[in-house]
Design an enzyme around this catalytic site. Structure first.
Site, short mmCIF file in Angstrom:
data_model
loop_
_atom_site.label_atom_id
_atom_site.label_comp_id
_atom_site.label_asym_id
_atom_site.label_seq_id
_atom_site.Cartn_x
_atom_site.Cartn_y
_atom_site.Cartn_z
N GLU A 25 1.90 -0.25 -3.54
CA GLU A 25 3.12 -0.97 -3.91
C GLU A 25 4.34 -0.11 -3.62
O GLU A 25 4.24 1.10 -3.39
CB GLU A 25 3.11 -1.34 -5.40
CG GLU A 25 2.16 -2.46 -5.76
CD GLU A 25 2.43 -3.05 -7.14
OE1 GLU A 25 2.72 -2.27 -8.07
OE2 GLU A 25 2.37 -4.30 -7.29
N SER A 36 10.01 -7.03 -6.12
CA SER A 36 10.75 -5.83 -5.73
C SER A 36 11.27 -5.88 -4.29
O SER A 36 10.74 -6.60 -3.45
CB SER A 36 9.88 -4.59 -5.89
OG SER A 36 9.79 -4.26 -7.24
N ASP A 94 9.99 -2.00 -11.98
CA ASP A 94 10.46 -1.25 -10.82
C ASP A 94 11.98 -1.27 -10.60
O ASP A 94 12.59 -2.32 -10.69
CB ASP A 94 9.85 -1.81 -9.53
CG ASP A 94 8.36 -2.06 -9.63
OD1 ASP A 94 7.73 -1.54 -10.54
OD2 ASP A 94 7.85 -2.81 -8.77
N GLN A 129 13.33 -4.95 -11.64
CA GLN A 129 12.43 -6.03 -12.03
C GLN A 129 12.62 -6.29 -13.52
O GLN A 129 12.47 -5.37 -14.34
CB GLN A 129 10.98 -5.63 -11.73
CG GLN A 129 10.70 -5.46 -10.25
CD GLN A 129 10.65 -6.77 -9.51
OE1 GLN A 129 9.66 -7.48 -9.55
NE2 GLN A 129 11.76 -7.13 -8.85
N TRP A 164 1.43 0.69 -15.90
CA TRP A 164 0.99 -0.70 -16.11
C TRP A 164 -0.16 -0.82 -17.10
O TRP A 164 -0.36 -1.88 -17.69
CB TRP A 164 0.63 -1.35 -14.78
CG TRP A 164 1.82 -1.83 -14.01
CD1 TRP A 164 2.24 -1.37 -12.79
CD2 TRP A 164 2.75 -2.84 -14.41
NE1 TRP A 164 3.38 -2.06 -12.41
CE2 TRP A 164 3.70 -2.96 -13.39
CE3 TRP A 164 2.86 -3.66 -15.54
CZ2 TRP A 164 4.77 -3.87 -13.45
CZ3 TRP A 164 3.92 -4.57 -15.61
CH2 TRP A 164 4.86 -4.67 -14.58
#
Lengths: 507, 507
Positions: free
Chosen positions: B230, B113, B56, B72, B313
């Site tokens: 998220e 994050s 991220d 990240q 992911w």
């Protein structure tokens, strides 16, 4: 384009000349030439008409011992158009008998989607005997207008007479269609659920006689809008463990996330006037690309039974004809399951015992890796595969149908960091289309390693039902040559099969 | 699995031994062996760290002439884990310079994050000079707890000092993360947008000093839930033609319709306490499979500028390393367009003139069918393709990148009954994954025949921006051998190119 062009990503065989992709297609075309005629794709255990084109299921109802499946039908050619209501009946939901067309085109337009009810008490006054009968409610559609009509039948749906006062509901719109009518017992009224498709609103109307309708509520501009809302359905569904919720199904086309057509649903309450969603969530009824226009049967005891059209408008006119185009999913019983803070629609295909063929594989398998089971499968047969399994974390359990030409259709469960199901048609080479994705994916809760998978594979489709019915993945698939072998394989870790049942199904 | 196994639908090369699919993969593997090292997939014009793993974007802010991209980052290996905040800066949003890591792991956990703000007025009292400085707000994540911390920087983000009073917001949850903080001018307070991920709720907190936070509202259990919410973002976006709306972005993972990760958004108003969606609709920010965790820059004048992580992911740990894993999309300016009854997020990649290479194709083309233009493309170069076109109904305009090994990446617009864009990576053979779909599809309004398409193709990605920015399709793609030729082809009808510009981009 013609079926033989085997379009790939917007290309045709000819234009692929210089490309390696041609090497993929060449053998399949050769095999195709060696195959029997178009019926090599004829569904064996899924309803499809003898000829012409079929799309949405309509007027689903159980009446006098018969399940009635009406459907959008072009009797003249295997392309969408000239929409009539086709008709088939069944006593067990799996063996269907096609009957003559029930509703046709008129000067006022085509007979678009709708529903059917049993006017038990002759509330309509349209049954002189007073004994009541079936009433079909449908959209009469011209290029400039879509209005709701009704027609009555006193011979168990074989023939219908249009109501002289039609249309019964006309708001002067050209995008107002697909009426689903239900008897709402608490308010002792008929309720019509119908969409203002382009405005993305589901409208609710009430009537005491099926002839006069008054607007009582609406729901919408919600969920995934797509270009059009279509084919709504509203049904009270039992919750596992007790209680019920109302589920509002709304189909969208085109503009579904996978491309084209999809069915979403909302969970809430309905008081006969307004549907109140329990949350702002939208949920997809199926994770595949070929599941549309879900409708439930009227007058069925117990959990509702639903059927959807097993295709996608982006390519429904282009897929190989068998010789007709269009098939329905297997009927599925619907329940709801509470899952943490989420609702899951649970779909359970009706028992297929009436069409059970021979057993191909049976019995548990100890936990190990590699090929857990394999068997030859009968030429052109439909198959049912039932698995319950426990996988080591990271293991992948695959069911593969293949043939000597190197084609393969697979369904797998990945028990890794991101567990989930995959239906993969990328290895089939009978038909490709620029708008057809090669696979569909459903994610299970993290940590899932023990679950179940049921596959119903017909000559041109695969339905995956997993996680006790929470996962439903429906995809068309076209082998160039029929598969002749089935294998169950564990990779990346060991898998135990607590249950393995593979049997053929009789068409 | 290792990158060389080229997984296909849950299979590996070895297990494909007996299948024709192996014939597809063999040449690509051979080619791969002939290729230069892993940097054959190294993004040329998209930011990726020199080594390690990136996901991220975090703390995006324009400050003292620099655009800051924190992210990240696992500095130890090209796999997710040991999350630090990496850091890069740019003066033009396209040329980035990697700087030392800004935030690291501590005994309390990883640095998940978050966002960054310029505490201009020293509202926090954490800048003794009173001059103010940058404040990073992020989630400190252990296996058992996720709480929000802050850290300050007085050297333009090069180094940060953790606030001794951390955490500043701890609700005792293990799924409470990804704080996005913005200055809400009307209420003259800081607002934090953060998710209770597993409960699918976006929480709003307010603070006058960045140290003390009080809950003021929440939004959620809305749209597509996925397994987790998220990386929320909330930003005021100008509406074309005047006015503004607030857009709430919520990423979900896994459980996106295409599989895995996706970004949805809601359009509405925000009063500093509550976000009120204008309707119940959920909209996807991108129609591809590789667009996640969209975040906007703080303190940018004019329309907001957003960057997303260009991966998913489900396979971000498995894609070929270059040698690092993970890249960001090009930055895009955001506006809103009213479209009938619908809202469309409009994404416009920032100008790439600072990295303009040589012109490869240029100038309009008259309306006709067949190959409209073609040219060789430089080895391993990133490309920008800009097209404006008018197609005959039924025509398909394709842009194809190909090589002598028969690989192809294509993007097309179909001007048929169901017009739309397709990004098709099925013809690339450098990497496959059971969870990777071969193509993505976006449907345009019926009747669309004149529109535009912009492609930015890098060594391992393609971004399609179409319909004046309404369509955004972002996909990773892996040729086994780099493409050496580009073609623009019209099929099924004639297409006129009012504009055609193809140029290379300098890495």
């Amino acid at each position: 384009m013609s079926d033989n062009e085997l379009p790939v990503g917007g290309l045709t065989r000819r234009s692929l000349g210089g490309l390696g992709v041609a090497a993929i297609l060449a053998p399949s075309i050769a095999s195709a030439r060696r195959m029997p005629g178009p019926d090599r794709y004829r569904p064996q255990v899924h309803y499809s008409p003898a000829k012409g084109f079929m799309n949405d299921p309509n007027g689903l109802i159980f009446h006098e011992g018969e399940y009635h499946l009406f459907y959008q039908h072009n009797p003249f050619e295997a392309k969408a158009g000239h929409v009539h209501w086709g008709h088939a009946v069944s006593s067990d939901l799996v063996r269907w008998r096609e009957l003559p067309i029930a509703l046709g085109e008129t000067a006022a337009g085509q007979a678009f989607s709708g529903s059917a009810v049993y006017d038990r008490g002759n509330t309509s006054g349209l049954f002189p005997s007073g004994a009541g009968g079936l009433v079909a409610i449908y959209t009469r559609a011209s290029d400039t207008k879509q209005a709701q009509e009704i027609a009555t039948s006193t011979d168990r749906g074989r023939t219908f007479s249009g109501y002289p006062g039609n249309p019964v509901l006309d708001v002067g719109s050209a995008s107002f269609r697909d009426p689903k009518v239900l008897w709402h017992a608490p308010t002792r009224r008929w309720v019509m659920v119908v969409v203002r498709s382009r405005e993305h609103r589901v409208m609710f109307y009430a009537s005491s006689d099926l002839k006069h309708w008054s607007e009582v509520g609406s729901f919408g501009h919600a969920g995934l809008l797509g270009i059009d809302y279509e084919c709504p359905d509203l049904v009270e569904v039992p919750v596992e463990g007790g209680g019920t919720r109302w589920v509002l199904f709304v189909s969208i086309n085109p503009g579904a996330p996978l491309g084209g057509s999809a069915v979403q649903y909302f969970v809430g309450t309905f008081d006969g006037r307004r549907f109140e969603a329990e949350d702002g969530a939208t949920r997809l009824a199926d994770f595949g690309q070929d599941f549309y226009a879900l409708q439930t049967f009227a007058d069925v005891d117990g959990p509702p039974v639903a059927i959807a059209w097993m295709s996608n408008w982006l390519y429904s006119n282009d897929v190989p004809a068998s010789p007709s185009r269009g098939a329905m999913t297997l009927p599925r019983r619907l329940t709801l399951r509470r899952h943490a803070d989420d609702w899951r629609l649970v779909q359970t295909p009706v028992p297929l015992d009436p069409i059970a063929g021979s057993s191909i594989l049976s019995g548990p398998r100890p936990k190990r890796t590699g090929t857990l089971a394999g068997a030859a499968v009968p030429y052109g047969a439909a198959l049912e595969v039932v698995l319950r399994f426990e996988a080591d974390p990271g293991a992948i359990l695959s069911v593969r149908l293949r043939n000597a030409a190197g084609e393969m259709l697979s369904a797998c469960f990945d028990a890794g960091t991101y567990p989930g199901f995959v239906v993969d048609r990328s290895g089939t080479r009978g038909f490709r289309h620029r708008y057809m994705v090669d696979r569909a994916i459903w994610s299970a809760p993290q940590g899932t390693t023990t679950t179940d998978m049921r596959l119903i594979v017909d000559r041109s489709s695969i339905e995956l039902i997993g996680m006790g019915g929470e996962a439903s993945g429906t995809m068309l698939q076209y082998f160039a040559s029929p598969p002749d072998r089935l294998e169950v394989i564990a990779e990346g870790g060991a898998v135990a099969l607590m249950q393995l049942e593979v049997r053929s199904l009789n068409g």
